[in-house]
Design an enzyme around this catalytic site. Structure first.
Site, PDB file in Angstrom:
ATOM      1  N   CYS A 122      28.760 -11.573  32.577  1.00  0.00           N
ATOM      2  CA  CYS A 122      28.868 -10.449  33.777  1.00  0.00           C
ATOM      3  C   CYS A 122      29.827 -10.576  34.726  1.00  0.00           C
ATOM      4  O   CYS A 122      30.519  -9.300  34.469  1.00  0.00           O
ATOM      5  CB  CYS A 122      27.277  -9.875  33.548  1.00  0.00           C
ATOM      6  N   HIS A 264      31.181  -3.489  35.816  1.00  0.00           N
ATOM      7  CA  HIS A 264      30.380  -3.943  35.074  1.00  0.00           C
ATOM      8  C   HIS A 264      30.046  -2.934  34.311  1.00  0.00           C
ATOM      9  O   HIS A 264      28.369  -2.790  35.130  1.00  0.00           O
ATOM     10  CB  HIS A 264      29.783  -5.079  35.106  1.00  0.00           C
ATOM     11  N   ASN A 295      26.764  -2.504  25.924  1.00  0.00           N
ATOM     12  CA  ASN A 295      27.192  -3.272  27.631  1.00  0.00           C
ATOM     13  C   ASN A 295      28.219  -4.040  26.263  1.00  0.00           C
ATOM     14  O   ASN A 295      27.319  -5.163  26.079  1.00  0.00           O
ATOM     15  CB  ASN A 295      25.574  -3.527  27.677  1.00  0.00           C
TER      16      ASN A 295
END
Lengths: 350, 76
Positions: A122, A264, A295
């Site tokens: 991430c 993020h 994501n």
């Protein structure tokens, strides 16, 4: 936290590539035991809906190579100028060698090119910007940063749980150039390795090498990929707003000087809470990418730039604050000036 | 914020449709899952300025236990 300032480097262009296969959470009638009400509740809070998923034979490096080719073609850039290629991923092609070496060959980069991989998730894009910029300020004129993941292939993260698959696959390429006139880049970096188990894939490395009992009946490997959402939230709220404040202070600016905060894209709920805690106006924090692409792990920051800011970054100078946070646990926040860079938007792989 | 108001925020944010009181077992609620516990962590931060840990939330068995985490921050 570690403070770092890097001068003499500018970003020239960004491209993001995703697989064309699109899945919607509502397509899978087995999620939450078929309880549609629960699924809708999760979708409302998290912002997840559609995501892109790579075919079995497509890896993160394939997506990144395509993104790099976009940069070379659209910017009319001679690839022979690249001095270093860095590949940030948690889904490499092989245990060894480094996928960056394979990419050096596939892209036709010259032999005098440095090539290596970085295992980051991430926080991976912000980490990559830091590393690529250091290289560009240390003798490499042009550096190619490739950041991509096919996290959907860690299927067992969702297979044994009642939770929804949230990861979208994506690959990116970002080109850096040494330029003495470039504005400084500011970084704030931290690690909490005591919580390495909060997000992890336990099996398949050399601590827990593959064994017979690590396979499902259909032959799929049990990575034992897990994420403790509650601990991720605790970590995010305790570290990320402070990291953003620190990097702005280090850059000698306030949040009002920032045009966009590109976080993020973990999920909508987390981003809203970071905005609240760091007192950032929501209209300065893009988060629409989540519902369209999921994501995107380490690619989510360039994903949000290419999706939400494609026109903005090409037509005027911008001051961006980026922040990546998650697996490690790791976090990197940065203040970057970009000036009318090339941006491909998000393109399909196939 | 008063405790009663926080309870309303909790019910609203977790999107609980059943009747609840302080004695309600969290495990009896259809909506009580990992997302709900993440939501509660954020609620304490947002409305009471409390930085709770994951363990604080995991140790709660009832709605009353949740509300009790904010006991020092509620308005009279």
């Amino acid at each position: 936290m570690l403070k770092s300032i890097i001068k003499n480097v500018k970003i020239k262009g960004i491209s993001v590539v995703v697989p064309s296969k699109e899945l919607c959470l509502t397509d899978d009638k087995s999620l939450y035991g078929g309880d549609e009400k629960q699924l809708k509740r999760v979708m409302r809070s998290s912002g997840f809906n559609k995501r892109r998923v790579a075919d079995e034979n497509v890896t993160a490096s394939d997506l990144c190579v395509k993104a790099a080719e976009n940069i070379f073609a659209d910017m009319n850039f001679d690839r022979k100028n690249i001095d270093a290629v860095v590949f940030v991923t948690q889904t490499p092609d092989y245990h060894m060698p480094a996928t960056a070496c394979v990419i050096q060959h596939r892209l036709g980069l010259k032999e005098s090119t440095a090539a290596f991989d970085v295992n980051q998730g991430c926080a991976g894009y912000a980490y990559g910007v830091w590393i690529a910029s250091m290289l560009a300020n240390s003798g490499c004129r042009y550096v190619l940063l490739l950041v991509g993941d096919t996290s959907s292939k860690y299927t067992d993260m969702f297979r044994e749980h009642q939770s929804a698959p949230i990861f979208g696959d994506a690959g990116s390429a970002t080109l850096f150039e040494f330029d003495e006139k470039a504005a400084p880049m500011y970084f704030d970096i931290g690690t909490d390795g005591s919580n390495y188990e909060v997000i992890m894939a336990r099996n398949g490395g050399f601590r827990n090498p593959p064994k017979k009992d690590m396979f499902y009946e259909d032959g799929t490997f049990k990575y034992e990929a897990r994420m403790d959402g509650l601990k991720v939230m605790e970590f995010t709220l305790s570290k990320v707003p402070g990291s953003i404040k620190d990097v702005l202070e280090r850059a000698g600016i306030t949040k009002d000087d920032i045009d966009f905060f590109v976080m993020h894209q973990a999920n909508k709920f987390i981003l809203e809470n970071i905005a609240l805690e760091a007192d950032i106006p929501l209209d300065k924090m893009p988060m629409e990418t989540i519902s369209k692409y999921g994501n995107q792990s380490c690619t989510s920051i360039p994903g949000a730039i290419c999706d939400a800011l494609e026109e903005e970054v090409q037509k005027r100078p911008l001051k961006l604050c980026i922040s990546g946070f998650g697996i490690g646990l790791s976090w990197v926040s940065a203040v970057l000036d970009i000036d009318r860079i090339y941006c491909s938007g998000i393109r399909n792989f196939d | 914020m008063k405790k009663e108001e926080f309870l309303e925020k909790f019910i609203d944010a977790v999107q609980i449709e059943e009747d609840v009181n302080e004695h309600t077992d969290l495990s009896s609620l259809d909506e009580w899952d990992s997302l709900a516990s993440v939501t509660v962590l954020a609620l304490f931060n947002k409305y009471l300025g409390l930085k709770l840990t994951a363990q604080d939330i995991k140790s709660c068995m009832t709605v009353g236990d949740i509300l009790n985490l904010g006991r020092e921050k509620y308005a009279e």
